[in-house]
Write a protein that holds these residues in place. Structure first.
Motif, PDB file in Angstrom:
ATOM      1  N   SER A 208     -22.388  63.653 -19.170  1.00  0.00           N
ATOM      2  CA  SER A 208     -23.499  63.869 -18.837  1.00  0.00           C
ATOM      3  C   SER A 208     -24.002  62.380 -18.298  1.00  0.00           C
ATOM      4  O   SER A 208     -23.488  61.427 -18.758  1.00  0.00           O
ATOM      5  CB  SER A 208     -24.514  64.126 -19.805  1.00  0.00           C
ATOM      6  OG  SER A 208     -25.577  63.855 -19.819  1.00  0.00           O
ATOM      7  N   GLY A 209     -24.607  62.416 -17.064  1.00  0.00           N
ATOM      8  CA  GLY A 209     -25.057  61.061 -16.750  1.00  0.00           C
ATOM      9  C   GLY A 209     -24.235  60.511 -15.482  1.00  0.00           C
ATOM     10  O   GLY A 209     -24.604  59.435 -14.807  1.00  0.00           O
TER      11      GLY A 209
ATOM     12  N   HIS B 299     -22.532  59.654 -12.208  1.00  0.00           N
ATOM     13  CA  HIS B 299     -23.254  59.787 -10.917  1.00  0.00           C
ATOM     14  C   HIS B 299     -21.982  59.598  -9.950  1.00  0.00           C
ATOM     15  O   HIS B 299     -22.134  60.676  -9.049  1.00  0.00           O
ATOM     16  CB  HIS B 299     -24.107  58.487 -10.422  1.00  0.00           C
ATOM     17  CG  HIS B 299     -24.374  58.441  -9.030  1.00  0.00           C
ATOM     18  ND1 HIS B 299     -25.237  59.410  -8.394  1.00  0.00           N
ATOM     19  CD2 HIS B 299     -24.050  57.734  -7.935  1.00  0.00           C
ATOM     20  CE1 HIS B 299     -25.190  59.085  -7.109  1.00  0.00           C
ATOM     21  NE2 HIS B 299     -24.596  58.067  -6.731  1.00  0.00           N
TER      22      HIS B 299
ATOM     23  N   GLU C 146     -19.748  55.145 -11.996  1.00  0.00           N
ATOM     24  CA  GLU C 146     -21.090  54.723 -12.136  1.00  0.00           C
ATOM     25  C   GLU C 146     -22.025  55.863 -12.722  1.00  0.00           C
ATOM     26  O   GLU C 146     -21.837  57.112 -12.577  1.00  0.00           O
ATOM     27  CB  GLU C 146     -21.531  54.793 -10.619  1.00  0.00           C
ATOM     28  CG  GLU C 146     -20.564  53.858  -9.630  1.00  0.00           C
ATOM     29  CD  GLU C 146     -20.958  54.133  -8.198  1.00  0.00           C
ATOM     30  OE1 GLU C 146     -21.570  54.815  -7.908  1.00  0.00           O
ATOM     31  OE2 GLU C 146     -19.782  53.823  -7.203  1.00  0.00           O
ATOM     32  N   TRP C 147     -23.020  55.334 -13.336  1.00  0.00           N
ATOM     33  CA  TRP C 147     -23.805  56.109 -14.065  1.00  0.00           C
ATOM     34  C   TRP C 147     -25.283  56.047 -13.735  1.00  0.00           C
ATOM     35  O   TRP C 147     -25.779  55.250 -12.933  1.00  0.00           O
ATOM     36  CB  TRP C 147     -23.836  55.711 -15.683  1.00  0.00           C
ATOM     37  CG  TRP C 147     -22.569  55.843 -15.900  1.00  0.00           C
ATOM     38  CD1 TRP C 147     -21.566  54.804 -15.839  1.00  0.00           C
ATOM     39  CD2 TRP C 147     -21.880  56.725 -16.740  1.00  0.00           C
ATOM     40  NE1 TRP C 147     -20.479  55.127 -16.487  1.00  0.00           N
ATOM     41  CE2 TRP C 147     -20.462  56.273 -17.126  1.00  0.00           C
ATOM     42  CE3 TRP C 147     -22.075  58.085 -17.185  1.00  0.00           C
ATOM     43  CZ2 TRP C 147     -19.631  57.162 -17.698  1.00  0.00           C
ATOM     44  CZ3 TRP C 147     -21.159  58.736 -17.723  1.00  0.00           C
ATOM     45  CH2 TRP C 147     -20.090  58.479 -17.844  1.00  0.00           C
ATOM     46  N   ASN C 148     -26.006  57.283 -13.868  1.00  0.00           N
ATOM     47  CA  ASN C 148     -27.612  57.384 -13.337  1.00  0.00           C
ATOM     48  C   ASN C 148     -28.443  56.409 -14.204  1.00  0.00           C
ATOM     49  O   ASN C 148     -29.285  55.776 -13.376  1.00  0.00           O
ATOM     50  CB  ASN C 148     -27.932  58.843 -13.728  1.00  0.00           C
ATOM     51  CG  ASN C 148     -27.230  59.916 -12.728  1.00  0.00           C
ATOM     52  OD1 ASN C 148     -26.805  59.558 -11.737  1.00  0.00           O
ATOM     53  ND2 ASN C 148     -27.090  60.927 -13.245  1.00  0.00           N
ATOM     54  N   HIS C 149     -28.030  56.223 -15.357  1.00  0.00           N
ATOM     55  CA  HIS C 149     -29.213  55.373 -16.118  1.00  0.00           C
ATOM     56  C   HIS C 149     -28.406  54.064 -17.162  1.00  0.00           C
ATOM     57  O   HIS C 149     -28.965  53.982 -18.176  1.00  0.00           O
ATOM     58  CB  HIS C 149     -30.094  56.309 -16.991  1.00  0.00           C
ATOM     59  CG  HIS C 149     -30.866  57.377 -16.186  1.00  0.00           C
ATOM     60  ND1 HIS C 149     -31.985  56.869 -15.341  1.00  0.00           N
ATOM     61  CD2 HIS C 149     -30.509  58.688 -16.195  1.00  0.00           C
ATOM     62  CE1 HIS C 149     -32.234  58.059 -14.799  1.00  0.00           C
ATOM     63  NE2 HIS C 149     -31.500  59.067 -15.347  1.00  0.00           N
ATOM     64  N   ALA C 150     -27.362  53.795 -16.503  1.00  0.00           N
ATOM     65  CA  ALA C 150     -26.589  52.714 -17.318  1.00  0.00           C
ATOM     66  C   ALA C 150     -25.648  51.974 -16.346  1.00  0.00           C
ATOM     67  O   ALA C 150     -25.439  52.453 -15.205  1.00  0.00           O
ATOM     68  CB  ALA C 150     -25.717  53.605 -18.222  1.00  0.00           C
TER      69      ALA C 150
ATOM     70  N   ASN D 164     -22.598  50.405 -14.393  1.00  0.00           N
ATOM     71  CA  ASN D 164     -20.978  50.727 -13.987  1.00  0.00           C
ATOM     72  C   ASN D 164     -20.402  50.169 -14.999  1.00  0.00           C
ATOM     73  O   ASN D 164     -20.315  49.134 -15.499  1.00  0.00           O
ATOM     74  CB  ASN D 164     -20.970  50.234 -12.443  1.00  0.00           C
ATOM     75  CG  ASN D 164     -21.682  50.645 -11.468  1.00  0.00           C
ATOM     76  OD1 ASN D 164     -22.613  51.513 -11.741  1.00  0.00           O
ATOM     77  ND2 ASN D 164     -21.613  50.120 -10.248  1.00  0.00           N
TER      78      ASN D 164
END
Length: 227
Positions: free
Chosen positions: A29-30, A32, A44-48, A50
């Motif tokens: 989950s999350g 990207h 790469e993460w939506n709300h965190a 890299n």
């Protein structure tokens, strides 16, 4: 051979060594995107921030395996002969039957009076096989109770679960109604109409399938119906 891997979950895409495949797959989950080139990479993460990939076997290899399995599946499918018109009809009828059943079991919306207020509102009612039997049993009980009159031992009302702000994902907020013959009847009618409408839609679709004169026409209809 050095692996070059790109994963883009939002696009359902995994690319390995320049060959891209698009299909549904599971991912954290999350996430990207994932990039792995020349023995190194990052996620790469939506709300965190890299994150540097520290272990190819646990962080990258599972996606490569998914890609390999999908590639093998697509290659095997490509070797199959195209279906005949009758085979396409049979498969399409099965898809319509499955979709019709799922739509019926998904439940329906109907207006009801919640216990905490005096204003009717639209609530969602379950209509799986268990609840369909409950509707049938309650309809019979209501009829028997009305025929027997006030001295009947049959309960004059029954609790019933409904859901406010229902969505398939959240399930909504439970509302317990207390239904008598008068308040049960409109909901029961809505349930019957819901099932009849879904059955009619399925019949219309199957009639269209039988009238189709090509496999391509059947495939186009299924795509239009989202099946």
């Amino acid at each position: 051979m050095e692996q070059h891997v790109t994963v883009i979950p939002d696009d359902n895409t995994i690319m390995v060594n320049g060959e891209s495949l698009t299909f549904d797959f599971a991912y954290p989950s999350g996430l990207h995107a994932l990039q792995w080139h020349n023995g190194a990479g990052e996620t790469e993460w939506n709300h965190a921030p890299n994150q540097t990939i520290s272990d190819y076997e646990t962080e990258v290899a599972p996606f490569v395996l998914l890609w390999e399995e999908e590639r093998a599946r697509q290659q095997a499918a490509a070797q199959l002969p195209p279906p005949t018109l009758e085979e396409a009809r049979i498969a399409a009828r099965m898809a319509v039957d499955a979709a019709t059943s799922a739509a019926i079991l998904a439940g329906f919306d109907a207006e009801a009076l919640p216990p905490e207020g005096n204003t009717p509102e639209v609530l969602h009612f379950s209509y799986n096989s268990f609840d369909q039997q409950n509707f049938a049993d309650s309809a019979i009980a209501m009829q028997l109770g009305a025929a027997a009159g006030e001295d009947s031992s049959i309960p004059a009302s029954t609790p019933w679960n409904a859901y406010r702000n229902w969505t398939p994902d959240s399930g909504g907020e439970l509302v317990v109604l207390q239904l008598n013959a008068e308040t049960f009847l409109p909901i029961y009618v809505a349930a019957l109409n819901h099932k009849a409408a879904r059955m009619a839609e399925g019949s219309t679709r199957k009639t269209a399938i039988e009238a189709a004169d090509s496999v391509e026409a059947i495939q186009a209809m299924l795509a239009e119906w989202g099946l």
